[in-house]
Design a protein around this motif. Structure first.
Motif, PDB file in Angstrom:
ATOM      1  N   LEU A   1       0.825  -1.215   0.000  1.00 52.19           N
ATOM      2  CA  LEU A   1       0.000   0.000   0.000  1.00 52.19           C
ATOM      3  C   LEU A   1       0.856   1.261   0.000  1.00 52.19           C
ATOM      4  O   LEU A   1       0.477   2.285  -0.576  1.00 52.19           O
ATOM      5  N   LYS A   2       2.019   1.205   0.653  1.00 49.39           N
ATOM      6  CA  LYS A   2       2.890   2.382   0.733  1.00 49.39           C
ATOM      7  C   LYS A   2       3.546   2.696  -0.603  1.00 49.39           C
ATOM      8  O   LYS A   2       4.018   3.817  -0.809  1.00 49.39           O
ATOM      9  N   ASN A   3       3.598   1.715  -1.501  1.00 45.79           N
ATOM     10  CA  ASN A   3       4.304   1.892  -2.767  1.00 45.79           C
ATOM     11  C   ASN A   3       3.364   1.945  -3.960  1.00 45.79           C
ATOM     12  O   ASN A   3       3.744   1.567  -5.065  1.00 45.79           O
ATOM     13  N   THR A   4       2.150   2.392  -3.734  1.00 45.47           N
ATOM     14  CA  THR A   4       1.184   2.458  -4.832  1.00 45.47           C
ATOM     15  C   THR A   4       0.670   3.879  -4.991  1.00 45.47           C
ATOM     16  O   THR A   4       0.652   4.667  -4.035  1.00 45.47           O
ATOM     17  N   ASP A   5       0.291   4.224  -6.190  1.00 47.15           N
ATOM     18  CA  ASP A   5      -0.290   5.545  -6.448  1.00 47.15           C
ATOM     19  C   ASP A   5      -1.814   5.503  -6.358  1.00 47.15           C
ATOM     20  O   ASP A   5      -2.439   6.443  -5.864  1.00 47.15           O
ATOM     21  N   THR A   6      -2.396   4.379  -6.838  1.00 45.78           N
ATOM     22  CA  THR A   6      -3.853   4.260  -6.852  1.00 45.78           C
ATOM     23  C   THR A   6      -4.265   2.883  -6.350  1.00 45.78           C
ATOM     24  O   THR A   6      -3.761   1.867  -6.822  1.00 45.78           O
ATOM     25  N   LEU A   7      -5.165   2.876  -5.402  1.00 47.63           N
ATOM     26  CA  LEU A   7      -5.724   1.639  -4.868  1.00 47.63           C
ATOM     27  C   LEU A   7      -7.106   1.412  -5.487  1.00 47.63           C
ATOM     28  O   LEU A   7      -7.969   2.289  -5.435  1.00 47.63           O
ATOM     29  N   VAL A   8      -7.284   0.242  -6.081  1.00 47.78           N
ATOM     30  CA  VAL A   8      -8.594  -0.159  -6.601  1.00 47.78           C
ATOM     31  C   VAL A   8      -9.031  -1.354  -5.754  1.00 47.78           C
ATOM     32  O   VAL A   8      -8.424  -2.423  -5.829  1.00 47.78           O
ATOM     33  N   TYR A   9     -10.053  -1.159  -4.926  1.00 50.76           N
ATOM     34  CA  TYR A   9     -10.424  -2.200  -3.975  1.00 50.76           C
ATOM     35  C   TYR A   9     -11.789  -2.803  -4.307  1.00 50.76           C
ATOM     36  O   TYR A   9     -12.685  -2.127  -4.803  1.00 50.76           O
ATOM     37  N   ALA A  10     -11.914  -4.095  -4.021  1.00 51.29           N
ATOM     38  CA  ALA A  10     -13.180  -4.787  -4.234  1.00 51.29           C
ATOM     39  C   ALA A  10     -14.214  -4.311  -3.230  1.00 51.29           C
ATOM     40  O   ALA A  10     -13.874  -3.832  -2.135  1.00 51.29           O
ATOM     41  N   THR A  11     -15.477  -4.433  -3.592  1.00 49.67           N
ATOM     42  CA  THR A  11     -16.557  -4.080  -2.679  1.00 49.67           C
ATOM     43  C   THR A  11     -16.397  -4.844  -1.376  1.00 49.67           C
ATOM     44  O   THR A  11     -16.227  -6.054  -1.366  1.00 49.67           O
ATOM     45  N   GLY A  12     -16.442  -4.107  -0.272  1.00 49.13           N
ATOM     46  CA  GLY A  12     -16.261  -4.717   1.029  1.00 49.13           C
ATOM     47  C   GLY A  12     -14.887  -4.473   1.627  1.00 49.13           C
ATOM     48  O   GLY A  12     -14.661  -4.744   2.804  1.00 49.13           O
ATOM     49  N   ALA A  13     -13.967  -3.932   0.831  1.00 48.58           N
ATOM     50  CA  ALA A  13     -12.604  -3.677   1.313  1.00 48.58           C
ATOM     51  C   ALA A  13     -12.315  -2.186   1.424  1.00 48.58           C
ATOM     52  O   ALA A  13     -11.168  -1.758   1.390  1.00 48.58           O
ATOM     53  N   GLU A  14     -13.363  -1.386   1.578  1.00 50.97           N
ATOM     54  CA  GLU A  14     -13.202   0.066   1.600  1.00 50.97           C
ATOM     55  C   GLU A  14     -12.362   0.576   2.773  1.00 50.97           C
ATOM     56  O   GLU A  14     -11.788   1.672   2.712  1.00 50.97           O
ATOM     57  N   ALA A  15     -12.241  -0.211   3.842  1.00 45.70           N
ATOM     58  CA  ALA A  15     -11.458   0.215   5.006  1.00 45.70           C
ATOM     59  C   ALA A  15      -9.982   0.426   4.653  1.00 45.70           C
ATOM     60  O   ALA A  15      -9.278   1.162   5.340  1.00 45.70           O
ATOM     61  N   LEU A  16      -9.531  -0.193   3.569  1.00 47.25           N
ATOM     62  CA  LEU A  16      -8.124  -0.051   3.172  1.00 47.25           C
ATOM     63  C   LEU A  16      -7.787   1.385   2.794  1.00 47.25           C
ATOM     64  O   LEU A  16      -6.632   1.817   2.929  1.00 47.25           O
ATOM     65  N   ALA A  17      -8.765   2.135   2.317  1.00 49.09           N
ATOM     66  CA  ALA A  17      -8.502   3.505   1.880  1.00 49.09           C
ATOM     67  C   ALA A  17      -8.009   4.375   3.031  1.00 49.09           C
ATOM     68  O   ALA A  17      -7.292   5.361   2.819  1.00 49.09           O
ATOM     69  N   ALA A  18      -8.379   4.016   4.256  1.00 44.78           N
ATOM     70  CA  ALA A  18      -7.965   4.804   5.419  1.00 44.78           C
ATOM     71  C   ALA A  18      -6.467   4.695   5.683  1.00 44.78           C
ATOM     72  O   ALA A  18      -5.901   5.505   6.419  1.00 44.78           O
ATOM     73  N   HIS A  19      -5.810   3.710   5.099  1.00 42.06           N
ATOM     74  CA  HIS A  19      -4.376   3.497   5.324  1.00 42.06           C
ATOM     75  C   HIS A  19      -3.507   4.253   4.317  1.00 42.06           C
ATOM     76  O   HIS A  19      -2.275   4.197   4.407  1.00 42.06           O
ATOM     77  N   LEU A  20      -4.131   4.941   3.381  1.00 43.95           N
ATOM     78  CA  LEU A  20      -3.366   5.643   2.358  1.00 43.95           C
ATOM     79  C   LEU A  20      -2.820   6.971   2.869  1.00 43.95           C
ATOM     80  O   LEU A  20      -3.360   7.579   3.796  1.00 43.95           O
ATOM     81  N   GLN A  21      -1.747   7.401   2.234  1.00 47.68           N
ATOM     82  CA  GLN A  21      -1.106   8.664   2.582  1.00 47.68           C
ATOM     83  C   GLN A  21      -1.590   9.771   1.643  1.00 47.68           C
ATOM     84  O   GLN A  21      -2.151   9.499   0.578  1.00 47.68           O
ATOM     85  N   PRO A  22      -1.381  11.050   2.028  1.00 53.20           N
ATOM     86  CA  PRO A  22      -1.748  12.151   1.133  1.00 53.20           C
ATOM     87  C   PRO A  22      -1.094  11.981  -0.236  1.00 53.20           C
ATOM     88  O   PRO A  22       0.086  11.623  -0.338  1.00 53.20           O
ATOM     89  N   GLY A  23      -1.855  12.201  -1.283  1.00 53.46           N
ATOM     90  CA  GLY A  23      -1.344  12.058  -2.637  1.00 53.46           C
ATOM     91  C   GLY A  23      -1.722  10.738  -3.276  1.00 53.46           C
ATOM     92  O   GLY A  23      -1.694  10.602  -4.507  1.00 53.46           O
ATOM     93  N   GLN A  24      -2.054   9.754  -2.451  1.00 50.94           N
ATOM     94  CA  GLN A  24      -2.534   8.479  -2.977  1.00 50.94           C
ATOM     95  C   GLN A  24      -4.060   8.553  -3.155  1.00 50.94           C
ATOM     96  O   GLN A  24      -4.748   9.196  -2.360  1.00 50.94           O
TER      97      GLN A  24
END
Length: 331
Positions: free
Chosen positions: A269-292
């Motif tokens: 997650l720390k080495n990605t620019d864009t996260l595309v998550y499956a339905t039900g995995a929206e909590a992962l977005a909270a772990h992103l840093q500014p700019g992601q």
């Protein structure tokens, strides 16, 4: 379509293959009538024993997702055909009619009086059942409600559509009892077997899903140089997630697909620019840093499938197995 199994995964290869086919049916990578490779051909394609493929095909046939034609091969089933109204058991109907006639004779009713009573009650029951009851069983309640709303919009006044989840269905006996009167149950192809086991005798139909317009637009708008991380929840579906993203973002080269429970996910997650998550995995977005950035790969029920399959079945008046109970004598 291409069939690829992940040999680095702890998930058994047979389960991966079954999930791959179920996912492809649900999301229209495999269409009704399309021919599958033979057992031996599939075994060679994916590198497993023919016995493994045979077992997978057997399970898919039991779930009414595929069927075989002797001498022709194995094909993807049409959901409408699998729910075609079967020959009625007129023996049971005659038995019920005889019981009614016997009761009328005891009450000294004439044939005309009994006929008038049946006609009146029939019309009353028909009016009561004019609007059908449909349940949509999803994986997560928020998305299931969205799916149900979409289906209801397509069905119009034909039916009301209520959403629930496979977990609630499994844990809530009162819910299962309430669903016993439903005219039709809708779910994903990979959930059809479990729903049928939880509600034996009920009409269960798997419907197709397609990426939503917002999802397609977001994928098409990805930066070609972006490092994209795609996260799947269900291991058996991971193999097709990357293909789904490539379909609408062919210009992006750096695409990594991982499962939500992968131990290496946090670091990735720390080495990605864009996260595309499956339905039900929206909590992962909270772990992103500014700019992601992040967005959900959201599917919606295929309105064409609802119109082609579900609507005609409801208009024909599907009856479920609860019709045989005295408390539910007609739909």
């Amino acid at each position: 379509m291409e069939f690829h199994l992940d040999r680095s995964s702890a998930l058994p290869l047979g389960m991966q293959l079954r999930g791959l086919i179920e996912y492809a049916i649900t999301f229209e990578a495999l269409k009704p009538g399309e021919k599958l490779p033979s057992v031996r051909e599939m075994a060679e394609l994916v590198g497993v024993a023919p016995m493994t493929v045979a077992q997978v095909y057997r399970e898919l046939k039991e779930a009414e997702l595929i069927y075989s034609k002797p001498g022709s091969g194995t094909f993807i089933a049409d959901a409408k055909d699998t729910l075609a109204i079967r020959s009625q058991d007129y023996g049971l109907l005659h038995q019920r009619v005889d019981e009614l006639i016997d009761c009328g004779i005891v009450m000294a009713l004439t044939a005309q009086e009994l006929g008038a009573l049946v006609s009146s009650r029939f019309n009353d029951r028909q009016r009561q059942r004019r609007k059908k009851r449909v349940f949509l069983i999803g994986n997560f309640i928020d998305s299931a409600r969205d799916y149900a709303e979409s289906v209801a919009e397509t069905l119009g006044e034909t039916a009301s559509v209520e959403a629930t989840t496979i977990v609630d269905l499994r844990d809530d006996q009162a819910l299962r009892q309430r669903m016993a009167d439903a005219d039709l149950l809708l779910t994903f192809a990979h959930r059809r077997r479990e729903v049928s086991q939880l509600l034996p005798g009920q009409r269960v139909l798997n419907i197709s899903f397609i990426p939503s317009e917002n999802t397609r637009r977001a994928l098409a708008s990805l930066d070609p140089l972006a490092r994209v991380l795609v996260v799947s929840i269900f291991p058996e579906f991971t193999a097709l997630m990357k293909n789904g993203v490539h379909r609408f973002a062919p210009h992006v080269d750096q695409i990594t697909v991982m499962q939500r429970d992968d131990p290496a996910l946090e670091a990735q997650l720390k080495n990605t620019d864009t996260l595309v998550y499956a339905t039900g995995a929206e909590a992962l977005a909270a772990h992103l840093q500014p700019g992601q950035q992040a967005f959900e790969y959201r599917h919606i029920p295929d309105a064409g499938d609802i119109q082609r399959v579900v609507l005609p079945l409801l208009q024909q008046g599907i009856h479920n197995a609860s019709d045989t109970k005295e408390s539910h004598e007609s739909k």
